[in-house]
Enzyme design. Structure first.
Site: not given
Length: 374
Positions: A202, A143, A146, A311
């Protein structure tokens, strides 16, 4: 949800609560920006079949000796400004990239042992690689993908646009290893609030909604993500989806993700989003107001001094992934960890080591007896 700063999971969602105000949905198709072919030509080094020479020094710690080329630094200068179609269309106002500066000096403190299969520590101002462990290997990013999703969304659309959710979070949860923000089909939120759901918890449901709103479909949106990678000179990155779910041709490297993270932090709106620990955003569902409680999966926010963005990611194939940035005394570093079993501990160790082991131009350097030497 476990909100401990050492919560390694980074998965889950918060439920929504109804209230009662009607709202209408608005969707539009963005005009795709022209492909900057010249950037790609600049970054190719020799035969196209040969991998580019990495700008990192060999070994575990590069001691601040390796820097990016002027071309990479130029590619990281954000788009926008007067006369820019992208800036005029979206209203996105990224801050100028920091000019390349002299590299920080290493003091010889050994790098810490970490669990990550691949890792990198990069100085923001000089783009010096302070530590490199398999940092140019292509690996699934999960993820952390993203980051690119958020950048493309902001470059193409305005944050106050309304986005309609095309999927139900439960369908995603049942179909695979998907974290979500709790959207139901037909929910309407602003793009800004969708980005909070994308970057804090997320949400794969938010990623799909953003992709369809911006480009009319996920595959069209992914083309924009790959054009972003091309524009930034990310030679070991290729995307096949907006969420980070595993696919054989969906990959990146620690170095590329550091550059991508650096670019995200040039946008004040995205910088504010990734630096938010928790927030409640609102949308509408069947004419009623709904609240979504969102908690940032970044375990170091408000825990490790200086950390203000990053992130997390996880898939079975990628393992746990993490990008994080910290600023102290006006100096910023980026840490990227891929396939790490100790995400928070590794990141803390590398951040502390980076600031303890390096002195930037103008900083005082400890002498052999602890005295300060200019």
């Amino acid at each position: 949800m476990n909100t401990s700063p050492f919560d390694p999971s980074g998965r889950g969602f918060r439920g929504a609560r109804r209230r009662g105000l009607p709202a209408t949905a608005l969707a539009a198709i963005a005009v795709t920006p022209a492909l900057l072919v010249s950037a790609w030509i600049f970054f190719r080094s020799g035969d196209d079949d040969l991998p580019p020479a990495p700008p990192a020094a060999a070994g575990t710690a590069a001691d601040g000796a390796a820097t990016a080329t002027d071309g990479v630094a130029a590619a990281l200068a954000p788009a926008g400004g007067e006369g820019s179609a992208r800036g005029a269309t979206t209203g996105a106002t990224p801050q100028p990239a920091v000019p390349a500066e002299p590299t920080p000096m290493a003091l010889g403190i050994p790098a810490p042992e970490i669990s990550a299969s691949a890792a990198i520590v990069v100085d923001d101002a000089s783009l010096a690689v302070l530590l490199d462990r398999n940092a140019f290997e292509r690996r699934p990013p999960a993820s952390v993908t993203k980051i690119a999703t958020a950048i493309v969304a902001l470059e193409h659309r305005r944050l106050d646009e309304e986005v309609v959710a095309p999927v139900h979070y439960w369908d995603l949860a049942l179909s695979g290893d998907s974290s979500t923000m709790g959207l139901e089909t037909g929910d309407v939120l602003t793009l800004r609030d969708m980005l909070y759901g994308l970057m804090l918890v997320s949400g794969n449901d938010a990623a799909i909604a953003i992709a369809e709103h911006v480009a009319g479909g996920e595959q069209q949106f992914v083309r924009e993500m790959n054009e972003l990678a091309l524009r930034l000179g990310l030679q070991d990155t290729h995307f096949t989806n907006a969420s980070g779910l595993y696919a054989p041709d969906h990959y990146s490297s620690a170095w590329d993700l550091a550059l991508l993270s650096r670019y995200l932090m040039r946008f004040p709106d995205l910088r504010q989003i990734v630096g938010t620990e928790e927030i409640t955003v609102t949308g509408t569902r069947d004419g009623a107001e709904v609240e979504y409680d969102l908690y940032n999966h970044n375990p170091l926010l408000n825990y490790t001094p200086g950390v203000d963005g990053g992130k997390t990611g996880f898939t079975e194939e990628a393992g746990r992934t993490f990008t994080v940035t910290a600023e102290r005394d006006g100096h910023r570093v980026y840490v990227v960890l891929l396939d790490t079993s100790l995400r928070a501990q590794d990141a803390i160790a590398l951040i502390e080591w980076a600031f303890e082991n390096h002195r930037w131009p103008g900083q005082e350097t400890p002498g052999p007896t602890g005295s300060a030497t200019p």
